[in-house]
Write an enzyme that holds these catalytic residues in place. Structure first.
Site, PDB file in Angstrom:
ATOM      1  N   ASN A   4       0.799  -1.226   0.000  1.00 17.99           N
ATOM      2  CA  ASN A   4       0.000   0.000   0.000  1.00 17.99           C
ATOM      3  C   ASN A   4       0.835   1.282   0.000  1.00 17.99           C
ATOM      4  O   ASN A   4       0.398   2.304  -0.521  1.00 17.99           O
ATOM      5  CB  ASN A   4      -0.898  -0.021   1.253  1.00 17.99           C
ATOM      6  N   SER A  51      -3.621   3.154  -8.829  1.00 16.51           N
ATOM      7  CA  SER A  51      -4.415   4.386  -8.816  1.00 16.51           C
ATOM      8  C   SER A  51      -5.128   4.467 -10.157  1.00 16.51           C
ATOM      9  O   SER A  51      -4.686   3.859 -11.153  1.00 16.51           O
ATOM     10  CB  SER A  51      -3.477   5.587  -8.676  1.00 16.51           C
ATOM     11  N   GLN A  61       1.309  14.846 -13.162  1.00 19.56           N
ATOM     12  CA  GLN A  61       1.925  13.829 -12.295  1.00 19.56           C
ATOM     13  C   GLN A  61       2.516  12.719 -13.159  1.00 19.56           C
ATOM     14  O   GLN A  61       2.175  11.557 -12.994  1.00 19.56           O
ATOM     15  CB  GLN A  61       0.874  13.188 -11.374  1.00 19.56           C
ATOM     16  N   TYR A  64       4.368   9.864 -11.112  1.00 22.36           N
ATOM     17  CA  TYR A  64       3.378   9.162 -10.276  1.00 22.36           C
ATOM     18  C   TYR A  64       2.549   8.236 -11.175  1.00 22.36           C
ATOM     19  O   TYR A  64       2.357   7.060 -10.865  1.00 22.36           O
ATOM     20  CB  TYR A  64       2.475  10.184  -9.567  1.00 22.36           C
ATOM     21  N   ALA A  66       3.313   7.039 -14.143  1.00 18.16           N
ATOM     22  CA  ALA A  66       4.151   5.942 -14.671  1.00 18.16           C
ATOM     23  C   ALA A  66       4.324   4.847 -13.621  1.00 18.16           C
ATOM     24  O   ALA A  66       4.236   3.649 -13.926  1.00 18.16           O
ATOM     25  CB  ALA A  66       5.512   6.487 -15.096  1.00 18.16           C
ATOM     26  N   SER A  67       4.566   5.258 -12.367  1.00 22.46           N
ATOM     27  CA  SER A  67       4.774   4.248 -11.311  1.00 22.46           C
ATOM     28  C   SER A  67       3.521   3.402 -11.136  1.00 22.46           C
ATOM     29  O   SER A  67       3.602   2.181 -10.948  1.00 22.46           O
ATOM     30  CB  SER A  67       5.171   4.926  -9.991  1.00 22.46           C
ATOM     31  N   LYS A  68       2.358   4.041 -11.235  1.00 20.14           N
ATOM     32  CA  LYS A  68       1.106   3.313 -11.023  1.00 20.14           C
ATOM     33  C   LYS A  68       0.741   2.450 -12.240  1.00 20.14           C
ATOM     34  O   LYS A  68       0.145   1.387 -12.089  1.00 20.14           O
ATOM     35  CB  LYS A  68      -0.018   4.297 -10.673  1.00 20.14           C
ATOM     36  N   VAL A  99      -8.816   9.966  -3.012  1.00 12.21           N
ATOM     37  CA  VAL A  99      -9.285   9.486  -1.708  1.00 12.21           C
ATOM     38  C   VAL A  99      -8.868  10.485  -0.637  1.00 12.21           C
ATOM     39  O   VAL A  99      -7.759  11.051  -0.697  1.00 12.21           O
ATOM     40  CB  VAL A  99      -8.671   8.097  -1.362  1.00 12.21           C
ATOM     41  N   THR A 101      -7.169  11.338   2.017  1.00 14.60           N
ATOM     42  CA  THR A 101      -6.042  10.970   2.898  1.00 14.60           C
ATOM     43  C   THR A 101      -4.998  12.093   2.824  1.00 14.60           C
ATOM     44  O   THR A 101      -5.061  12.959   1.928  1.00 14.60           O
ATOM     45  CB  THR A 101      -5.350   9.661   2.446  1.00 14.60           C
TER      46      THR A 101
HETATM   47  N1  LIG Z   1      -5.167   9.359  -1.607  1.00 16.29           N
HETATM   48  C1  LIG Z   1      -5.435   9.199  -2.903  1.00 16.29           C
HETATM   49  O1  LIG Z   1      -6.094  10.038  -3.542  1.00 16.29           O
HETATM   50  C2  LIG Z   1      -4.993   7.953  -3.613  1.00 16.29           C
HETATM   51  C3  LIG Z   1      -4.014   7.150  -3.105  1.00 16.29           C
HETATM   52  N2  LIG Z   1      -3.625   6.036  -3.806  1.00 16.29           N
HETATM   53  C4  LIG Z   1      -2.574   5.163  -3.294  1.00 16.29           C
HETATM   54  O2  LIG Z   1      -2.976   4.627  -2.056  1.00 16.29           O
HETATM   55  C5  LIG Z   1      -1.819   4.259  -1.320  1.00 16.29           C
HETATM   56  C6  LIG Z   1      -1.961   4.766   0.087  1.00 16.29           C
HETATM   57  O3  LIG Z   1      -1.853   6.180   0.053  1.00 16.29           O
HETATM   58  P1  LIG Z   1      -2.687   7.156   1.010  1.00 16.29           P
HETATM   59  O4  LIG Z   1      -3.193   6.440   2.192  1.00 16.29           O
HETATM   60  O5  LIG Z   1      -3.632   7.888   0.178  1.00 16.29           O
HETATM   61  O6  LIG Z   1      -1.547   8.182   1.370  1.00 16.29           O
HETATM   62  P2  LIG Z   1      -0.878   8.534   2.769  1.00 16.29           P
HETATM   63  O7  LIG Z   1       0.156   9.549   2.455  1.00 16.29           O
HETATM   64  O8  LIG Z   1      -1.926   8.853   3.753  1.00 16.29           O
HETATM   65  O9  LIG Z   1      -0.233   7.164   3.181  1.00 16.29           O
HETATM   66  C7  LIG Z   1       0.894   6.637   2.540  1.00 16.29           C
HETATM   67  C8  LIG Z   1       1.574   5.697   3.487  1.00 16.29           C
HETATM   68  O10 LIG Z   1       2.738   5.202   2.848  1.00 16.29           O
HETATM   69  C9  LIG Z   1       3.758   5.159   3.804  1.00 16.29           C
HETATM   70  N3  LIG Z   1       5.076   5.270   3.165  1.00 16.29           N
HETATM   71  C10 LIG Z   1       5.504   6.232   2.330  1.00 16.29           C
HETATM   72  N4  LIG Z   1       6.794   6.025   1.995  1.00 16.29           N
HETATM   73  C11 LIG Z   1       7.186   4.905   2.648  1.00 16.29           C
HETATM   74  C12 LIG Z   1       8.405   4.184   2.703  1.00 16.29           C
HETATM   75  N5  LIG Z   1       9.489   4.572   2.036  1.00 16.29           N
HETATM   76  N6  LIG Z   1       8.444   3.072   3.489  1.00 16.29           N
HETATM   77  C13 LIG Z   1       7.348   2.682   4.168  1.00 16.29           C
HETATM   78  N7  LIG Z   1       6.168   3.319   4.144  1.00 16.29           N
HETATM   79  C14 LIG Z   1       6.090   4.422   3.399  1.00 16.29           C
HETATM   80  C15 LIG Z   1       3.512   6.354   4.703  1.00 16.29           C
HETATM   81  O11 LIG Z   1       4.139   6.193   5.948  1.00 16.29           O
HETATM   82  C16 LIG Z   1       2.000   6.330   4.803  1.00 16.29           C
HETATM   83  O12 LIG Z   1       1.566   5.546   5.878  1.00 16.29           O
HETATM   84  C17 LIG Z   1      -0.616   4.821  -2.082  1.00 16.29           C
HETATM   85  O13 LIG Z   1      -0.014   3.790  -2.827  1.00 16.29           O
HETATM   86  C18 LIG Z   1      -1.257   5.861  -3.013  1.00 16.29           C
HETATM   87  O14 LIG Z   1      -0.490   6.092  -4.159  1.00 16.29           O
HETATM   88  C19 LIG Z   1      -4.220   5.674  -4.981  1.00 16.29           C
HETATM   89  C20 LIG Z   1      -5.202   6.430  -5.504  1.00 16.29           C
HETATM   90  C21 LIG Z   1      -5.672   7.636  -4.871  1.00 16.29           C
HETATM   91  C1  LIG Z   2      -3.646  12.953 -11.067  1.00 18.46           C
HETATM   92  C2  LIG Z   2      -2.873  12.735  -9.812  1.00 18.46           C
HETATM   93  C3  LIG Z   2      -3.028  13.887  -8.866  1.00 18.46           C
HETATM   94  C4  LIG Z   2      -1.998  13.845  -7.792  1.00 18.46           C
HETATM   95  C5  LIG Z   2      -2.541  14.280  -6.504  1.00 18.46           C
HETATM   96  C6  LIG Z   2      -1.980  13.531  -5.380  1.00 18.46           C
HETATM   97  C7  LIG Z   2      -2.343  12.348  -5.132  1.00 18.46           C
HETATM   98  C8  LIG Z   2      -3.352  11.655  -5.894  1.00 18.46           C
HETATM   99  C9  LIG Z   2      -3.302  10.374  -5.964  1.00 18.46           C
HETATM  100  C10 LIG Z   2      -4.105   9.620  -6.868  1.00 18.46           C
HETATM  101  O1  LIG Z   2      -3.766   8.485  -7.104  1.00 18.46           O
HETATM  102  C11 LIG Z   2      -5.300  10.247  -7.552  1.00 18.46           C
HETATM  103  C12 LIG Z   2      -5.999   9.283  -8.397  1.00 18.46           C
HETATM  104  C13 LIG Z   2      -6.512   9.516  -9.562  1.00 18.46           C
HETATM  105  C14 LIG Z   2      -6.501  10.771 -10.290  1.00 18.46           C
HETATM  106  C15 LIG Z   2      -6.702  10.571 -11.724  1.00 18.46           C
HETATM  107  C16 LIG Z   2      -7.812  10.762 -12.350  1.00 18.46           C
HETATM  108  C17 LIG Z   2      -9.054  11.251 -11.723  1.00 18.46           C
HETATM  109  C18 LIG Z   2     -10.249  10.775 -12.492  1.00 18.46           C
HETATM  110  C19 LIG Z   2     -11.384  10.511 -11.522  1.00 18.46           C
HETATM  111  C20 LIG Z   2     -12.605   9.840 -12.126  1.00 18.46           C
HETATM  112  O2  LIG Z   2     -12.682   9.585 -13.345  1.00 18.46           O
HETATM  113  O3  LIG Z   2     -13.543   9.566 -11.353  1.00 18.46           O
END
Ligand SMILES: NC(=O)C1=CN([C@@H]2O[C@H](COP(=O)(O)OP(=O)(O)OC[C@H]3O[C@@H](n4cnc5c(N)ncnc54)[C@H](O)[C@@H]3O)[C@@H](O)[C@H]2O)C=CC1
Ligand SMILES: CCCCC/C=C\C=C\C(=O)C/C=C\C/C=C\CCCC(=O)O
Length: 177
Positions: A4, A51, A61, A64, A66-68, A99, A101
């Protein structure tokens, strides 16, 4: 097992690749080492968090995104291998839209956005347009993937408009060749 951890950092983009993709690959291999029935493990489920930005271009991004994209490609490939090799492990991807967060706060930070900081208002407009999901819906999607014993290589998408649903790659799981 859920891989995650993730960051949004276009300035230190190598870190984004390392945390979002390299660690997911490493985590999956370590998980398989312990869980695969081929290694005497009991089987199980691995979920890798991608994502919606792993399925669409994200102009502000690029790394970001590319990684996803990489997480989806790796996970679908290793899921195919797990099936062929009878590992007894199912491996799936979850792709949420925005989301609620702390990750979303990175949009406001130049140290995360780098040269794309100038576009932060466009990203905020996107969030307003598409909405922001409650994390509980992502948990619900993950539980359903764990419980559905037929799912392997699935790419679950979670959005405000369509809720929990799946990307359809067609019967053969490949692009048109
Ligand atoms: N919040 C959003 O809009 C979205 C988030 N995601 C993905 O969901 C996942 C969870 O992210 P969120 O909870 O939203 O963000 P967040 O920033 O709240 O949580 C990310 C977590 O990753 C941990 N982390 C970061 N770098 C680390 C490292 N080097 N080693 C160990 N842990 C590390 C942090 O400690 C934190 O607990 C991520 O992969 C993110 O890319 C995907 C789509 C949308
Ligand atoms: C586009 C990335 C924005 C970066 C902002 C920071 C974190 C966001 C993390 C995400 O993973 C965001 C996820 C998706 C965004 C991409 C498209 C949105 C389209 C939504 C929809 O069609 O409902």
């Amino acid at each position: 097992m859920v891989n995650n951890a993730g960051v949004n950092n276009e300035k230190d983009w190598e870190k984004t690749i390392n945390v979002n993709l390299t660690s997911v690959i490493r985590g999956t291999y370590i998980g398989l080492e312990h869980m695969s029935k081929k290694n005497g493990g009991q089987g199980g489920v691995i979920i890798n968090i991608s994502s919606l930005a792993g399925l669409t271009p994200a102009a502000y991004q690029p790394v970001y995104s590319a990684s996803k994209h990489g997480v989806i490609g790796f996970t679908r490939s290793i899921a195919a291998l797990a099936s062929i090799g009878n590992y007894g492990v199912r491996i799936n991807t979850v792709c949420p839209a925005f989301v609620d967060t702390p990750l979303l706060e990175t949009i406001e930070k130049e140290e995360n956005m780098g040269e794309f900081y100038q576009y932060k208002d466009k990203l905020k407009d996107m969030m307003k347009c598409y909405g922001v999901l409650d994390p509980s819906l992502i948990a619900k999607g993950m539980v359903s993937l764990i419980e559905d014993e037929s799912s392997n290589g699935a790419v679950m998408k979670i959005t405000t408009s369509r809720g929990i649903h799946f990307e359809d790659f067609g019967a053969h799981q490949t692009t048109k060749i």
